[in-house]
Design a protein around this motif. Structure first.
Motif, PDB file in Angstrom:
ATOM      1  N   GLN A   1       0.831   4.038  -2.805  1.00 12.86           N
ATOM      2  CA  GLN A   1       0.447   5.419  -2.480  1.00 12.86           C
ATOM      3  C   GLN A   1       1.509   6.406  -2.955  1.00 12.86           C
ATOM      4  O   GLN A   1       1.181   7.498  -3.438  1.00 12.86           O
ATOM      5  CB  GLN A   1       0.236   5.557  -0.972  1.00 12.86           C
ATOM      6  N   SER A   2       2.779   6.030  -2.814  1.00 15.45           N
ATOM      7  CA  SER A   2       3.850   6.925  -3.271  1.00 15.45           C
ATOM      8  C   SER A   2       3.825   7.091  -4.781  1.00 15.45           C
ATOM      9  O   SER A   2       4.245   8.135  -5.296  1.00 15.45           O
ATOM     10  CB  SER A   2       5.213   6.384  -2.813  1.00 15.45           C
ATOM     11  N   TRP A   3       3.356   6.057  -5.484  1.00 13.75           N
ATOM     12  CA  TRP A   3       3.255   6.140  -6.942  1.00 13.75           C
ATOM     13  C   TRP A   3       1.934   6.761  -7.403  1.00 13.75           C
ATOM     14  O   TRP A   3       1.750   6.998  -8.587  1.00 13.75           O
ATOM     15  CB  TRP A   3       3.400   4.751  -7.556  1.00 13.75           C
ATOM     16  N   GLY A   4       1.023   6.964  -6.463  1.00 10.57           N
ATOM     17  CA  GLY A   4      -0.254   7.600  -6.784  1.00 10.57           C
ATOM     18  C   GLY A   4      -1.290   6.688  -7.415  1.00 10.57           C
ATOM     19  O   GLY A   4      -2.272   7.172  -7.990  1.00 10.57           O
ATOM     20  N   VAL A   5      -1.105   5.358  -7.309  1.00 13.94           N
ATOM     21  CA  VAL A   5      -2.042   4.424  -7.940  1.00 13.94           C
ATOM     22  C   VAL A   5      -2.860   3.635  -6.915  1.00 13.94           C
ATOM     23  O   VAL A   5      -3.665   2.786  -7.299  1.00 13.94           O
ATOM     24  CB  VAL A   5      -1.293   3.434  -8.861  1.00 13.94           C
ATOM     25  N   TRP A   6      -2.653   3.918  -5.619  1.00 13.18           N
ATOM     26  CA  TRP A   6      -3.403   3.176  -4.612  1.00 13.18           C
ATOM     27  C   TRP A   6      -4.913   3.407  -4.713  1.00 13.18           C
ATOM     28  O   TRP A   6      -5.692   2.462  -4.557  1.00 13.18           O
ATOM     29  CB  TRP A   6      -2.907   3.532  -3.217  1.00 13.18           C
ATOM     30  N   PRO A   7      -5.408   4.643  -4.967  1.00 18.44           N
ATOM     31  CA  PRO A   7      -6.865   4.808  -5.118  1.00 18.44           C
ATOM     32  C   PRO A   7      -7.459   3.934  -6.217  1.00 18.44           C
ATOM     33  O   PRO A   7      -8.627   3.564  -6.151  1.00 18.44           O
ATOM     34  CB  PRO A   7      -7.013   6.301  -5.458  1.00 18.44           C
TER      35      PRO A   7
ATOM     36  N   ARG B   1       0.823  -1.213   0.000  1.00 17.77           N
ATOM     37  CA  ARG B   1       0.000   0.000   0.000  1.00 17.77           C
ATOM     38  C   ARG B   1       0.857   1.263   0.000  1.00 17.77           C
ATOM     39  O   ARG B   1       0.574   2.209  -0.743  1.00 17.77           O
ATOM     40  CB  ARG B   1      -0.937  -0.004   1.211  1.00 17.77           C
ATOM     41  N   HIS B   2       1.893   1.300   0.835  1.00 15.86           N
ATOM     42  CA  HIS B   2       2.721   2.509   0.925  1.00 15.86           C
ATOM     43  C   HIS B   2       3.421   2.786  -0.404  1.00 15.86           C
ATOM     44  O   HIS B   2       3.504   3.947  -0.836  1.00 15.86           O
ATOM     45  CB  HIS B   2       3.744   2.352   2.050  1.00 15.86           C
ATOM     46  N   GLU B   3       3.930   1.745  -1.036  1.00 12.44           N
ATOM     47  CA  GLU B   3       4.589   1.946  -2.328  1.00 12.44           C
ATOM     48  C   GLU B   3       3.589   2.429  -3.379  1.00 12.44           C
ATOM     49  O   GLU B   3       3.891   3.335  -4.165  1.00 12.44           O
ATOM     50  CB  GLU B   3       5.246   0.643  -2.804  1.00 12.44           C
TER      51      GLU B   3
END
Length: 240
Positions: A85-91, A81-83
């Motif tokens: 989120q950092s890439w902006g694709v978690w949503p 999840r953290h990775e």
């Protein structure tokens, strides 16, 4: 005895999930076809390194169950999840709908690429040489000659892949998407009448796939004017 009144009630409930089923299938087929075409061209041209990557990708997708792939995308990626989120694709990957779309697109892309690659290999060298003699090359050659012929040759087999993609949307119910099969499972848990519910669900899928097969047959007919009304050849010789 079968309760036809309950069958109608089940049909009304299940048909509400048909739009989601159609959305999943249409998106997977359209995006997957674009992906399959790109992968097939790379494999057909034998681009160094890229063609090996395509072959490995196709091997992994075709060699593992779609349900497992869907679980890996929906449940497995949550560990990163953290990775993400950092890439902006978690949503994107936290939504079951898009996880199902991703799994279906990858499946259609992998299987479809092999079908289209077979169509590309079926284009005769004589046609390609004739097109090159007319000054065509590169993208124009593929757009005007190779791809249209390849798609026509691959259409019957690709029609089967389309039907399989529609049926594969039922797996989306395992990751909480309430399409036809998901609603059927919920209805069974409420009524404990699995036979009637699954009969109605099966009828919906049969009707949908019947319509798709007719549309594919119509498209095949429209793309094959040279094969219409061909004279019947016989081995019977007329006697004087």
């Amino acid at each position: 005895m079968i309760d036809f009144g309950f069958l109608w009630q089940a049909f009304v409930r299940l048909i509400a999930g048909l739009p989601i089923t159609l959305e999943l299938a249409a998106t997977a087929i359209l995006v997957g076809t674009v992906l399959a075409t790109a992968l097939a061209i790379v494999a057909h041209l034998r681009v160094p390194v890229a063609s090996q990557c395509v072959a490995f990708f196709v091997f992994c997708i075709r060699g593992s169950p779609l349900l497992l792939q869907m679980f890996i995308i929906y449940y497995g990626l949550g560990q990163f999840r953290h990775e993400l989120q950092s890439w902006g694709v978690w949503p994107f990957f936290r939504e079951p709908y898009w996880c199902a779309i991703t799994a279906l697109v990858l499946s259609v892309g992998a299987y479809g690429s092999e079908i289209i690659r077979g169509g590309l290999k079926s284009v005769s060298a004589g046609l390609i040489e004739a097109a090159r003699a007319c000054g065509m090359s590169g993208f124009l050659l593929y757009r005007r000659i190779i791809l249209p012929i390849a798609f026509r040759q691959a259409l019957p087999a690709y029609g089967n892949e389309v039907i399989l993609a529609v049926k594969a949307t039922s797996l989306a119910s395992t990751i909480t998407i309430m399409e036809v099969t998901g609603i059927a499972a919920e209805l069974i848990s409420q009524t404990f009448r699995a036979f009637e519910v699954f009969i109605v669900a099966g009828a919906i899928y049969l009707t949908l796939n019947f319509i798709i097969t007719r549309l594919i047959a119509l498209l095949e007919y429209r793309l094959s004017p040279h094969q219409r009304d061909l004279p019947v050849k016989t081995n019977i010789e007329a006697r004087p």
